[in-house]
Design an enzyme around this catalytic site. Structure first.
Site, short mmCIF file in Angstrom:
data_model
loop_
_atom_site.label_atom_id
_atom_site.label_comp_id
_atom_site.label_asym_id
_atom_site.label_seq_id
_atom_site.Cartn_x
_atom_site.Cartn_y
_atom_site.Cartn_z
N LYS A 111 0.82 -1.22 0.00
CA LYS A 111 0.00 0.00 0.00
C LYS A 111 0.85 1.27 0.00
CE LYS A 111 -4.37 -1.69 1.27
NZ LYS A 111 -5.41 -2.01 2.21
N LYS A 192 -5.81 -10.21 -5.95
CA LYS A 192 -7.03 -10.55 -5.21
C LYS A 192 -8.14 -9.53 -5.48
CE LYS A 192 -5.99 -8.05 -1.05
NZ LYS A 192 -5.62 -7.88 0.31
N LYS A 195 -11.67 -4.06 -2.40
CA LYS A 195 -12.59 -2.91 -2.34
C LYS A 195 -11.97 -1.68 -2.96
CE LYS A 195 -13.29 -3.13 2.31
NZ LYS A 195 -13.28 -4.38 3.00
P1 TYM Z 1 -10.80 -6.19 4.89
O1 TYM Z 1 -11.83 -5.17 5.20
O2 TYM Z 1 -9.86 -5.91 3.77
O3 TYM Z 1 -11.49 -7.57 4.56
C1 TYM Z 1 -12.45 -8.16 5.44
C2 TYM Z 1 -12.28 -9.67 5.39
O4 TYM Z 1 -12.43 -10.15 4.05
C3 TYM Z 1 -11.30 -10.94 3.69
N1 TYM Z 1 -11.00 -10.72 2.27
C4 TYM Z 1 -10.88 -11.70 1.37
N2 TYM Z 1 -10.99 -13.04 1.48
C5 TYM Z 1 -10.82 -13.75 0.35
N3 TYM Z 1 -10.55 -13.21 -0.87
C6 TYM Z 1 -10.42 -11.87 -1.02
N4 TYM Z 1 -10.19 -11.35 -2.22
C7 TYM Z 1 -10.59 -11.05 0.14
N5 TYM Z 1 -10.54 -9.70 0.36
C8 TYM Z 1 -10.79 -9.52 1.66
C9 TYM Z 1 -10.15 -10.44 4.57
O5 TYM Z 1 -9.15 -11.42 4.72
C10 TYM Z 1 -10.89 -10.12 5.85
O6 TYM Z 1 -11.01 -11.28 6.65
N6 TYM Z 1 -7.32 -5.59 8.40
C11 TYM Z 1 -8.62 -6.16 8.12
C12 TYM Z 1 -9.71 -5.67 9.05
C13 TYM Z 1 -9.44 -5.86 10.50
C14 TYM Z 1 -9.49 -7.07 11.22
C15 TYM Z 1 -9.23 -6.72 12.57
C16 TYM Z 1 -9.72 -8.39 10.85
C17 TYM Z 1 -9.15 -4.89 11.40
N7 TYM Z 1 -9.04 -5.39 12.67
C18 TYM Z 1 -9.18 -7.72 13.57
C19 TYM Z 1 -9.67 -9.36 11.85
C20 TYM Z 1 -9.42 -9.02 13.19
C21 TYM Z 1 -9.03 -5.78 6.73
O7 TYM Z 1 -8.64 -4.80 6.18
O8 TYM Z 1 -9.99 -6.58 6.19
#
Ligand code: TYM
Length: 325
Positions: A111, A192, A195
């Site tokens: 990023k 991948k 968003k």
């Molecule tokens: P975020 O918002 O990017 O994504 C939320 C969840 O979706 C999963 N994910 C995917 N799984 C499979 N294929 C994909 N292309 C894909 N894109 C996203 C992510 O693995 C995630 O589980 N840092 C985290 C948010 C967060 C968090 C936490 C998660 C903040 N604090 C504590 C767990 C525990 C994030 O940006 O997820």
């Protein structure tokens, strides 16, 4: 009962990767666990985002979590910034984490790459994430594959804190699904689904209309050799479609591959399976959209319950590290 915690960033619309990599597990984990699911709005601030957009997306995120099947009677659903202990614990953990270990985070590197003014918050992002998880003493963290490294860091910080200041945190484990942990972009199957990357045709959103889902699947990039086999490195586009079909129908990837000889037939059935998988989500979201008060009430109750737990953990950590109570 095992405690579960996970979060999602409200930085855009939820897509199929979020649904398959995370939300489906979240729904399943409600059963037999004490589950906490968080809309991590503070994490969304680590990159440029319009204030009104963030506010709207945070609300939409909560609504969509209800629509995918989370039950507020069973799970605690809340917004990160409503529980101030998340930022308070982050500071304590930042004072135990090192620059070197944060610099190694691949998501940070990806990023920050090419940005002139990288925000400090983007750098310390994984520490806020560790605080999210550790505050709830969660044993299990259902996430997609891209969060594995952050979970490793969380475990490391928890163990370090416990060793230095006495047993304070439960050391959590990532729960990553066997199939669908990494849903790829339909137009650029080497990266991948995301968003924030602008790929409207490559991204299926959870609330897309059936006709849009069908159009995107039909236009998905595959390859020209026409050979039906699961080979993620050589044939990433086809492998993605086969995995999606496996997830949507509850079958094994090889079984799915054996059942087709033409890509077109696979795409036709996949589009149908995805439309059916997401239909109830779209219907519930439409119903909830006319009841914004209901979503707000869920978030209020969720924040109160989350705060009850987070404040106890924070007080313990603050005491352990030497802050005057
Ligand atoms: P975020 O918002 O990017 O994504 C939320 C969840 O979706 C999963 N994910 C995917 N799984 C499979 N294929 C994909 N292309 C894909 N894109 C996203 C992510 O693995 C995630 O589980 N840092 C985290 C948010 C967060 C968090 C936490 C998660 C903040 N604090 C504590 C767990 C525990 C994030 O940006 O997820």
């Amino acid at each position: 009962m095992q405690r579960v915690f996970s979060g999602v960033k409200p930085s855009g619309d939820f897509h199929l990767g979020n649904y398959i990599g995370a939300f489906r597990q979240w729904v399943a984990d409600q059963e037999g666990h004490d589950a906490f699911y968080c809309v991590v709005d503070l994490h969304a601030l680590t990159e440029e985002i319009d204030p009104a957009y963030l506010r709207q997306k945070s609300f939409d995120a909560a609504l969509n979590l209800l629509a995918v099947g989370l039950d507020p009677e069973v799970s605690t659903i809340f917004v990160q910034s409503h529980v101030p202990e998340h930022t308070r614990l982050t500071w304590l953990l930042e004072c135990t984490a090192t620059m070197g270990e944060l610099r190694r985070m691949t998501q940070f590197k990806a990023k920050a790459h090419g940005q002139e003014a990288v925000r400090v918050g983007l750098f310390t992002y994984p520490v806020l994430m560790a605080a999210d998880i550790l505050l709830y003493q969660a044993q299990r963290v259902p996430v997609g594959d891209d969060q594995r490294q952050h979970l490793e860091l969380t475990r490391e910080l928890a163990q370090r804190f416990n060793n230095r200041y006495g047993e304070t945190f439960v050391v959590p484990e990532a729960a990553v699904p066997e199939v669908g942990a990494r849903v790829m972009d339909l137009q650029h199957p080497e990266r991948k689904m995301s968003k924030t990357i602008d790929s409207p045709l490559g991204t299926i959103n959870v609330l897309d209309e059936p006709s849009e889902i069908t159009r995107k699947v039909k236009k998905a990039v595959t390859d020209t050799d026409g050979e039906m086999r699961y080979a993620p490195d050589e044939k990433p586009g086809l492998a993605n479609l086969l995995s999606l079909m496996a997830v949507a129908t509850g079958r094994k990837v090889d079984e799915v591959a054996a059942g087709y000889s033409r890509y077109g037939d696979l795409k036709r059935d996949l589009a149908e399976a995805l439309v059916e998988m997401l239909r109830p989500v779209r219907e519930r979201a439409a119903a909830l959209a006319s009841e914004p008060g209901e979503v707000e009430a869920v978030l209020r109750a969720g924040a109160a319950r989350a705060h009850d737990i987070a404040s106890v953990t924070y007080a313990r950590a603050a005491e352990a590290i030497g802050l005057l109570s």
